[in-house]
Design an enzyme around this catalytic site. Structure first.
Site, mmCIF file in Angstrom:
data_model
loop_
_atom_site.group_PDB
_atom_site.id
_atom_site.type_symbol
_atom_site.label_atom_id
_atom_site.label_comp_id
_atom_site.label_asym_id
_atom_site.label_seq_id
_atom_site.Cartn_x
_atom_site.Cartn_y
_atom_site.Cartn_z
ATOM 1 N N GLY A 295 0.831 -1.221 0.000
ATOM 2 C CA GLY A 295 0.000 0.000 0.000
ATOM 3 C C GLY A 295 0.853 1.254 0.000
ATOM 4 O O GLY A 295 2.079 1.205 0.116
ATOM 5 N N ARG B 101 3.851 14.336 -7.324
ATOM 6 C CA ARG B 101 3.872 13.609 -8.597
ATOM 7 C C ARG B 101 2.513 13.709 -9.274
ATOM 8 O O ARG B 101 1.480 13.786 -8.610
ATOM 9 C CB ARG B 101 4.158 12.122 -8.367
ATOM 10 C CG ARG B 101 5.288 11.813 -7.436
ATOM 11 C CD ARG B 101 5.720 10.360 -7.544
ATOM 12 N NE ARG B 101 4.806 9.393 -6.924
ATOM 13 C CZ ARG B 101 5.129 8.114 -6.745
ATOM 14 N NH1 ARG B 101 6.298 7.642 -7.161
ATOM 15 N NH2 ARG B 101 4.280 7.279 -6.163
ATOM 16 N N GLY C 239 7.075 6.783 6.847
ATOM 17 C CA GLY C 239 6.269 7.549 5.889
ATOM 18 C C GLY C 239 7.010 8.718 5.265
ATOM 19 O O GLY C 239 6.412 9.565 4.597
ATOM 20 N N ASP D 285 4.404 -4.305 -7.483
ATOM 21 C CA ASP D 285 3.807 -3.103 -6.881
ATOM 22 C C ASP D 285 4.414 -1.837 -7.483
ATOM 23 O O ASP D 285 3.911 -0.741 -7.238
ATOM 24 C CB ASP D 285 3.983 -3.103 -5.354
ATOM 25 C CG ASP D 285 5.416 -3.333 -4.923
ATOM 26 O OD1 ASP D 285 5.973 -4.391 -5.254
ATOM 27 O OD2 ASP D 285 5.992 -2.444 -4.275
#
Ligand code: AMP
Ligand code: MG
Length: 525
Positions: A117, A209, A159, A285
């Site tokens: 994820g 992005r 993160g 992924d």
């Protein structure tokens, strides 16, 4: 039904910085992904960055959204600059609860890795494209920030993204786009003094992005492997409606989607091979459903050509080396086929769709090399000529970029003799170079002067002189870490026109100096 509400969204009003929701906003954004259902994402407020600084902006990425870029060093734009930093650090979204992170899974280095994820990416929303032709026909750009803090999918990580890796992603995304390689775009880079612990303590940055979609093979794998086939079908409908609307008309849309993704992926990998790009982490992924380059980690451009080159020190067996990228792409498509099988229903048809990869890749690669060598339409002997060139490059460890560029110069001006810069690359086997050049000379010999000129001009367009070499990125990073983003900005500007020799930029076209160190990196970012 999800499809109807998402396929043709109502247009939204253009962004008015002063009126949306009390606080000034830079962008008008919508979210469509949450309509898929709660199991697809987590709503998560970015932690943002303390005292964010807007360091780099890609002017042409900003144009995609019709955003005005603050003029550097112009105090009249201080407010606008602060608004950019506030927005793309994630600080603006921290308060309003509109950002989401999505769940996906994946195969990493050939092994099933389970749920992954967006562990450090927040989807701020989708912005209307100023010009859909720039978004390859899509009307919306998803705006995602990477490194703005923990998400429900961060697992045990922080993160965050460090300045070093963010700068590499920023520079390479834009450079690849200008090389004509499908890729997510980088809008801007924001940094902060916030410390981030990796092998040593570094500082944090966020890259914003843009992509019409950040969907990966792993999104499908996640719902398939956990047996949630209803959700898988909703994801299929969403993906088809947004990215491959033609597939909706097919008798078996899931099969048609697989075929289209195989074709797009084949075109992408052929471009990678031709420009000497090695992604470094081709896990499922990190494979985009659009067939665009996504997730720049320990990537590299081949300097001294070695087909077994991988920039990723974690990849001990060279699974993702240059020569293996086509085979790995096919392997990844098999993983996607496996994930789509409950919807496709016919195993043989799914296998056949994956085997289409070779039918797309081989001609794309052939055409790419024909253009690089100025050969025009392929003739019977050309595959040998091309293969012998590649073998020669490998035997001499010749610089991929310089060798092709100089070859173009030789074809453009044969009377000037073999350029010294070309000979230098083949110093280990000068006679083999001469022999091979003689074969090329004979092959091109029948061309009229005007045709030959056109061929050479085509070669100069097909063979960049500037790519984001490892040592150039490293030098720009070192300067940026010391607070000077000038060299990074200069690189970005030059890499925007990779096939034009730019006076004063010769240093950026040269192979790495002998003391540059190996062009390799760990996954740490
Ligand atoms: P990558 O190898 O960068 O494609 O990342 C693989 C997985 O690890 C993805 O789910 C990422 O979101 C996650 N990840 C990588 N770095 C971090 C980080 N610093 N914090 C949270 N998640 C991360
Ligand atoms: Mg990734």
């Amino acid at each position: 039904m999800v499809l109807d509400s998402l396929a043709r969204p109502d247009p939204i009003a253009p962004a008015d910085p002063s009126t949306l929701g009390g606080e000034p906003r830079l962008l008008a954004l919508r979210q469509t992904f949450p309509a898929l259902g709660p199991e697809f994402h987590g709503t998560t407020a970015p932690q943002g960055l303390p005292q964010p600084r807007l360091r780099l902006v890609s002017d042409d990425a900003a144009q995609l959204l019709g955003l005005r870029v603050p003029a550097p060093d112009d105090p009249r734009d201080d407010g606008l600059r602060a608004l950019w930093a506030h927005t793309f650090s994630g600080n603006a979204a921290a308060a309003d609860g509109s950002a989401i992170s999505t769940v996906y899974a994946g195969h990493q280095f050939g092994n099933w890795a389970g749920q992954l994820g967006d562990g450090r990416a927040h989807l701020l929303g989708e912005a209307l494209a100023a010009d859909s032709s720039q978004a390859c026909g899509h009307d919306w750009w998803e705006v995602q920030i990477k490194g703005a803090g923990r998400t429900p999918f961060s697992r045990h990580a922080d993160g965050r993204a460090v300045l070093r890796s963010s700068l590499r992603e920023f520079l390479c995304s834009e450079a690849m786009w200008h090389l004509g390689v499908p890729t997510t775009r980088a809008l801007c880079l924001v940094d902060s003094d916030l410390p981030v612990r990796r092998e040593s303590v570094e500082s944090a940055a966020v890259v914003a992005r843009l992509s019409p979609s950040f969907l990966r093979f792993g999104h499908f794998e996640h719902f398939s492997h956990s047996g949630r086939h209803d959700a898988l079908r909703r994801l299929l409908d969403y993906t088809v409606a947004r990215l491959y609307p033609q597939a909706a008309q097919a008798a078996n849309p899931a099969l048609e989607l697989l075929r289209q993704v195989a074709a797009a992926t084949a075109a992408l990998i052929a471009r990678w091979q031709c420009v000497g790009f090695v992604h470094g982490v081709m896990n499922t992924d990190n494979m985009s459903m659009l067939g665009w380059t996504i997730d720049y980690g320990p990537f590299g451009f081949v300097d001294a050509f070695d087909p077994g080159y991988t920039p990723n020190t974690t990849d001990a067996y060279g699974r993702y080396a240059w020569a293996r990228q086509p085979g790995v792409a096919r392997w990844n498509l098999l993983a996607l086929a496996q994930a789509l099988l409950p919807l496709i229903g016919d195993e043989q048809a799914a296998r056949d769709a994956v085997e289409d990869f070779a039918d797309h890749f081989m001609p794309a690669m052939r055409d790419g090399m024909q253009a690089k060598l100025g050969l025009g339409a392929a003739r019977d002997d050309d595959p040998d000529l091309v293969q012998d060139w590649i073998d020669l490059l490998a035997a001499c460890r010749a610089d991929w970029t310089v060798s092709h560029r100089q070859l173009a110069h030789w074809v453009a001006r044969p009377q000037a003799g073999v350029p010294a810069a070309l000979q230098q690359q083949f110093a280990a086997w000068p006679q083999r170079l001469q022999d091979w050049l003689e074969r090329l000379r004979l092959r091109l010999g029948e061309l009229e002067p005007a045709q030959r000129e056109a061929r050479a001009a085509g070669m100069l367009r097909a063979n960049p002189c500037y790519v984001l070499r490892h040592h150039l990125a490293q030098a720009a990073i070192a300067q940026a870490q010391a607070g000077d983003f000038g060299p990074a900005s200069r690189l970005m500007t030059v890499l925007r026109r990779p096939c034009e020799e730019q006076a004063g930029s010769e240093d950026l076209a040269a192979p790495p100096p002998p003391d540059a160190g190996p062009p390799v990196l760990s996954c740490s970012s």
